[in-house]
Design an enzyme around this catalytic site. Structure first.
Site, short mmCIF file in Angstrom:
data_model
loop_
_atom_site.label_atom_id
_atom_site.label_comp_id
_atom_site.label_asym_id
_atom_site.label_seq_id
_atom_site.Cartn_x
_atom_site.Cartn_y
_atom_site.Cartn_z
N SER A 62 0.94 -1.55 0.33
CA SER A 62 -0.36 -0.01 0.12
C SER A 62 0.82 1.24 -0.09
O SER A 62 0.53 2.26 -0.18
CB SER A 62 -1.00 0.08 0.94
OG SER A 62 -1.96 -0.92 0.98
N ALA A 86 -4.89 -3.95 2.39
CA ALA A 86 -5.38 -3.79 2.33
C ALA A 86 -3.41 -4.24 4.24
O ALA A 86 -2.56 -4.40 3.77
CB ALA A 86 -5.64 -5.24 2.71
N ASP A 91 0.29 -6.38 15.57
CA ASP A 91 1.42 -5.42 16.57
C ASP A 91 1.91 -4.41 15.89
O ASP A 91 2.81 -4.07 16.71
CB ASP A 91 1.57 -7.11 17.62
CG ASP A 91 0.20 -7.22 18.43
OD1 ASP A 91 -0.91 -7.06 18.74
OD2 ASP A 91 0.54 -8.82 18.40
N HIS A 94 4.20 -0.33 12.43
CA HIS A 94 4.88 0.09 11.12
C HIS A 94 3.32 0.18 10.59
O HIS A 94 3.23 0.93 9.16
CB HIS A 94 4.73 -1.46 10.44
CG HIS A 94 5.83 -1.72 9.26
ND1 HIS A 94 6.81 0.00 8.60
CD2 HIS A 94 5.74 -1.69 7.91
CE1 HIS A 94 7.19 -0.28 7.23
NE2 HIS A 94 6.39 -1.39 7.14
N1 INI Z 1 1.61 -3.45 3.07
C1 INI Z 1 0.51 -3.71 2.81
O1 INI Z 1 0.24 -2.86 1.90
N2 INI Z 1 -0.34 -3.59 3.82
C2 INI Z 1 0.33 -4.05 5.25
O2 INI Z 1 -0.30 -4.45 6.28
C3 INI Z 1 1.89 -3.62 5.41
N3 INI Z 1 2.59 -4.16 6.41
O3 INI Z 1 1.84 -5.17 7.62
O4 INI Z 1 3.96 -4.13 6.90
C4 INI Z 1 2.35 -3.41 4.29
N4 INI Z 1 3.57 -2.99 4.00
C5 INI Z 1 4.63 -3.10 2.61
C6 INI Z 1 4.70 -1.60 2.42
O5 INI Z 1 3.84 -1.29 1.85
C7 INI Z 1 5.48 -1.39 1.37
O6 INI Z 1 5.27 -2.58 0.14
C8 INI Z 1 6.99 -1.82 1.69
O7 INI Z 1 7.60 -1.40 2.76
C9 INI Z 1 8.57 -1.11 0.59
O8 INI Z 1 7.76 -0.11 0.21
#
Ligand code: INI
Length: 161
Positions: A62, A86, A91, A94
């Site tokens: 996202s 999503a 917990d 981030h």
């Molecule tokens: N990206 C999501 O779409 N949903 C999540 O729940 C999530 N969590 O929990 O970390 C998540 N992380 C990835 C982030 O969007 C990036 O793709 C990543 O940090 C690379 O830039």
């Protein structure tokens, strides 16, 4: 005389839509996408593989939705962009970072380009809640599609910026 502006859901003719989907939690986002495409198709958007009205872009998570939405919005090819993601709290702190960047980024892209960008990012505490909103109970992908149709139609009806 007073004007009343409102979008219609039957204005699919000539409308080009880009959908940007996050792969993260794709158990959820793939269901959002199928609900979204189902609704678009039933409102007259060509969702076939040959469609010139609809394109789908996949991003890692996202957090990446704003950048890719920006490039698609700037292309001038689409009247509406739909983002699907999503983010599940679990917990991890981030969560707040990803949600904040996705929501602020999507709002900024929408205002700066003048192209409606639909915020289709589920933010839930648990995977169970996310799945309930992606098809176990309702499928919010359907709602995001309706909001896209409404906004595409509304922006067309408003006076030029
Ligand atoms: N990206 C999501 O779409 N949903 C999540 O729940 C999530 N969590 O929990 O970390 C998540 N992380 C990835 C982030 O969007 C990036 O793709 C990543 O940090 C690379 O830039």
């Amino acid at each position: 005389v007073m004007a009343t502006f409102e979008g219609r859901f039957t204005d699919a003719q000539g409308l080009r839509i880009a959908v940007v989907v996050a792969r993260f939690n794709d158990l959820v986002t793939a269901k959002l996408l199928s609900g979204c495409l189902d609704c678009l198709g039933r409102h007259g958007i060509d969702t076939s593989a040959e469609s010139s009205q609809l394109d789908v872009a996949w991003v890692p998570g996202s957090f990446e939705l704003p950048l890719v939405s920006q490039q698609l919005a700037r292309s001038g090819r689409y009247q509406v962009v739909i983002t699907l993601g999503a983010v599940i709290r679990g917990d991890t702190p981030h969560f707040d970072v990803v949600v904040a960047e996705a929501s602020k980024g999507i709002a900024t892209v929408s205002r700066e380009t003048g192209v409606p960008v639909i915020f289709g990012v589920l933010t839930t505490d648990t995977m169970q809640q996310a799945l309930e909103r992606a098809g176990i109970k309702s499928n919010l992908g359907w709602s995001y599609a309706l909001q896209a149709l409404e906004m595409g139609s509304l922006v067309k009806a408003l006076p030029a910026a």
